[in-house]
Design an enzyme around this catalytic site. Sequence first.
Site, PDB file in Angstrom:
ATOM      1  N   LYS A 179     -34.317 -65.864 -27.200  1.00  0.00           N
ATOM      2  CA  LYS A 179     -35.014 -65.494 -25.961  1.00  0.00           C
ATOM      3  C   LYS A 179     -34.237 -64.403 -25.206  1.00  0.00           C
ATOM      4  O   LYS A 179     -34.812 -63.395 -24.781  1.00  0.00           O
ATOM      5  CB  LYS A 179     -35.173 -66.763 -25.101  1.00  0.00           C
ATOM      6  CG  LYS A 179     -35.534 -66.557 -23.667  1.00  0.00           C
ATOM      7  CD  LYS A 179     -37.006 -66.635 -23.415  1.00  0.00           C
ATOM      8  CE  LYS A 179     -37.310 -66.282 -21.967  1.00  0.00           C
ATOM      9  NZ  LYS A 179     -38.684 -66.167 -21.654  1.00  0.00           N
ATOM     10  N   LYS A 254     -32.758 -62.640 -14.239  1.00  0.00           N
ATOM     11  CA  LYS A 254     -32.197 -63.926 -14.682  1.00  0.00           C
ATOM     12  C   LYS A 254     -31.834 -63.856 -16.176  1.00  0.00           C
ATOM     13  O   LYS A 254     -30.738 -64.229 -16.580  1.00  0.00           O
ATOM     14  CB  LYS A 254     -33.215 -65.057 -14.449  1.00  0.00           C
ATOM     15  CG  LYS A 254     -32.755 -66.384 -14.997  1.00  0.00           C
ATOM     16  CD  LYS A 254     -33.825 -67.472 -14.988  1.00  0.00           C
ATOM     17  CE  LYS A 254     -33.323 -68.670 -15.801  1.00  0.00           C
ATOM     18  NZ  LYS A 254     -34.254 -69.774 -15.870  1.00  0.00           N
TER      19      LYS A 254
HETATM   20  P1  NAD Z   1     -40.733 -73.395 -11.148  1.00  0.00           P
HETATM   21  O1  NAD Z   1     -39.690 -73.169 -10.096  1.00  0.00           O
HETATM   22  O2  NAD Z   1     -42.151 -73.138 -10.832  1.00  0.00           O
HETATM   23  O3  NAD Z   1     -40.621 -74.925 -11.667  1.00  0.00           O
HETATM   24  C1  NAD Z   1     -39.419 -75.632 -11.784  1.00  0.00           C
HETATM   25  C2  NAD Z   1     -39.712 -77.066 -11.363  1.00  0.00           C
HETATM   26  O4  NAD Z   1     -38.542 -77.854 -11.556  1.00  0.00           O
HETATM   27  C3  NAD Z   1     -40.091 -77.193  -9.868  1.00  0.00           C
HETATM   28  O5  NAD Z   1     -41.317 -77.888  -9.744  1.00  0.00           O
HETATM   29  C4  NAD Z   1     -38.913 -77.960  -9.279  1.00  0.00           C
HETATM   30  O6  NAD Z   1     -39.303 -78.800  -8.201  1.00  0.00           O
HETATM   31  C5  NAD Z   1     -38.451 -78.750 -10.471  1.00  0.00           C
HETATM   32  N1  NAD Z   1     -37.071 -79.218 -10.347  1.00  0.00           N
HETATM   33  C6  NAD Z   1     -35.971 -78.509  -9.999  1.00  0.00           C
HETATM   34  N2  NAD Z   1     -34.882 -79.304 -10.003  1.00  0.00           N
HETATM   35  C7  NAD Z   1     -35.329 -80.546 -10.364  1.00  0.00           C
HETATM   36  C8  NAD Z   1     -34.675 -81.788 -10.545  1.00  0.00           C
HETATM   37  N3  NAD Z   1     -33.361 -81.944 -10.348  1.00  0.00           N
HETATM   38  N4  NAD Z   1     -35.443 -82.848 -10.891  1.00  0.00           N
HETATM   39  C9  NAD Z   1     -36.783 -82.712 -11.084  1.00  0.00           C
HETATM   40  N5  NAD Z   1     -37.440 -81.552 -10.944  1.00  0.00           N
HETATM   41  C10 NAD Z   1     -36.710 -80.487 -10.573  1.00  0.00           C
HETATM   42  O7  NAD Z   1     -40.247 -72.546 -12.399  1.00  0.00           O
HETATM   43  P2  NAD Z   1     -41.125 -72.101 -13.671  1.00  0.00           P
HETATM   44  O8  NAD Z   1     -41.707 -70.751 -13.431  1.00  0.00           O
HETATM   45  O9  NAD Z   1     -41.998 -73.234 -14.074  1.00  0.00           O
HETATM   46  O10 NAD Z   1     -39.969 -71.894 -14.758  1.00  0.00           O
HETATM   47  C11 NAD Z   1     -39.357 -72.996 -15.421  1.00  0.00           C
HETATM   48  C12 NAD Z   1     -38.489 -72.449 -16.538  1.00  0.00           C
HETATM   49  O11 NAD Z   1     -39.293 -71.692 -17.436  1.00  0.00           O
HETATM   50  C13 NAD Z   1     -37.360 -71.521 -16.066  1.00  0.00           C
HETATM   51  O12 NAD Z   1     -36.199 -71.792 -16.816  1.00  0.00           O
HETATM   52  C14 NAD Z   1     -37.918 -70.137 -16.341  1.00  0.00           C
HETATM   53  O13 NAD Z   1     -36.908 -69.172 -16.561  1.00  0.00           O
HETATM   54  C15 NAD Z   1     -38.727 -70.393 -17.602  1.00  0.00           C
HETATM   55  N6  NAD Z   1     -39.814 -69.430 -17.853  1.00  0.00           N
HETATM   56  C16 NAD Z   1     -40.691 -69.115 -16.846  1.00  0.00           C
HETATM   57  C17 NAD Z   1     -41.711 -68.202 -17.094  1.00  0.00           C
HETATM   58  C18 NAD Z   1     -42.713 -67.826 -16.005  1.00  0.00           C
HETATM   59  O14 NAD Z   1     -43.473 -66.874 -16.219  1.00  0.00           O
HETATM   60  N7  NAD Z   1     -42.749 -68.532 -14.871  1.00  0.00           N
HETATM   61  C19 NAD Z   1     -41.847 -67.617 -18.360  1.00  0.00           C
HETATM   62  C20 NAD Z   1     -40.965 -67.988 -19.373  1.00  0.00           C
HETATM   63  C21 NAD Z   1     -39.944 -68.898 -19.101  1.00  0.00           C
END
Ligand code: NAD
Length: 304
Positions: A179, A254
């Site tokens: 990735k 990031k």
């Molecule tokens: P987001 O912030 O929308 O979701 C993360 C969730 O984790 C939130 O709902 C938060 O409340 C929860 N969380 C945080 N700490 C927690 C804990 N201790 N216990 C329980 N829940 C907890 O983020 P996202 O966009 O869904 O991204 C998630 C992952 O996917 C990241 O690592 C990001 O880099 C990766 N990602 C995101 C995308 C995108 O387009 N959004 C694309 C590829 C990869």
Amino acid sequence: MFIGRNIMASAIGFIGLGNMGGPMAANLIKAGHTVTGFDLSEEALKALEEAGGKRAASVAELAAGSDVIVTMLPAGAHVRKIYEGEGGVLDNAKPGSLLIDSSTIDVDSARAVASAAADKGMPMVDAPVSGGVGGAAAGTLTFMVGGSSEAFDAAKPYLDIMGKTIVHTGDAGTGQAAKICNNMILGISMIGVSEAFVLAERLGLDAQKLFDISSTASGQCWALTSYCPVPGPLPASPANRDYQPGFAAEMMLKDLKLAQDAAHSSGAATPLGAQAAALYSMFVNSGGEGVDFSGIVKYLRGTS
Ligand code: NAD
């Protein structure tokens, strides 16, 4: 109960039900699995219940009642705490539970958690994704999967529900490696393409002419031919809608920082990766937050 040719309905625990995790969990429910979720956000838990899932009161409760546990969390520190911390997954899951971490995190954390899981007799894969929120909702994500062949084979039926392309990249940590290496190429190439358009403007060369030539010549690359950073040549690219993401610049930052962490800890020379991380950091800090990553062309134009 069988829900497909070779797959039984499983008790799946899903931790991290945000922009990506929420729709991924919903697809597992639609496929016939029982999904119990945990998140710090009440809104995220309500959305899971609306999709047909149940909420757990704690990570420990979720882990104890699940055969498969999927996590989709912001960063390595969250993942380590959820798995290895007090009341976490590794202390509470049943022996033999399958663990799938789809968060994008640093390679060292991914390997440390996989090793701690192996010590407890739990197969684990790091399975970060590309495809964004649209891919998560449509179930068309690409998964890059690091872990043993046995762990990959066990995880694949679940990943097949949430994604379209599932690639076994090798041992633990190599999913995260794939990735960040890919996204380092993308960040560097987007800057290169953007610099070329800024230079062309200064030299009086029309952007469409540069696109027509370079998209079929040796300068062609995905950042140019599928995601052109200037408006006009590709009507679907974010440049034509004032750089609304798409893929936000802070997400690119990031991933570039994760690539730099990995370069430092492995001793790899990545001078352009370092420069790309520095440029995206300056772009994000100067108003680029929330802007598509191809908007770096505006930053370069402004500093010319
Ligand atoms: P987001 O912030 O929308 O979701 C993360 C969730 O984790 C939130 O709902 C938060 O409340 C929860 N969380 C945080 N700490 C927690 C804990 N201790 N216990 C329980 N829940 C907890 O983020 P996202 O966009 O869904 O991204 C998630 C992952 O996917 C990241 O690592 C990001 O880099 C990766 N990602 C995101 C995308 C995108 O387009 N959004 C694309 C590829 C990869």
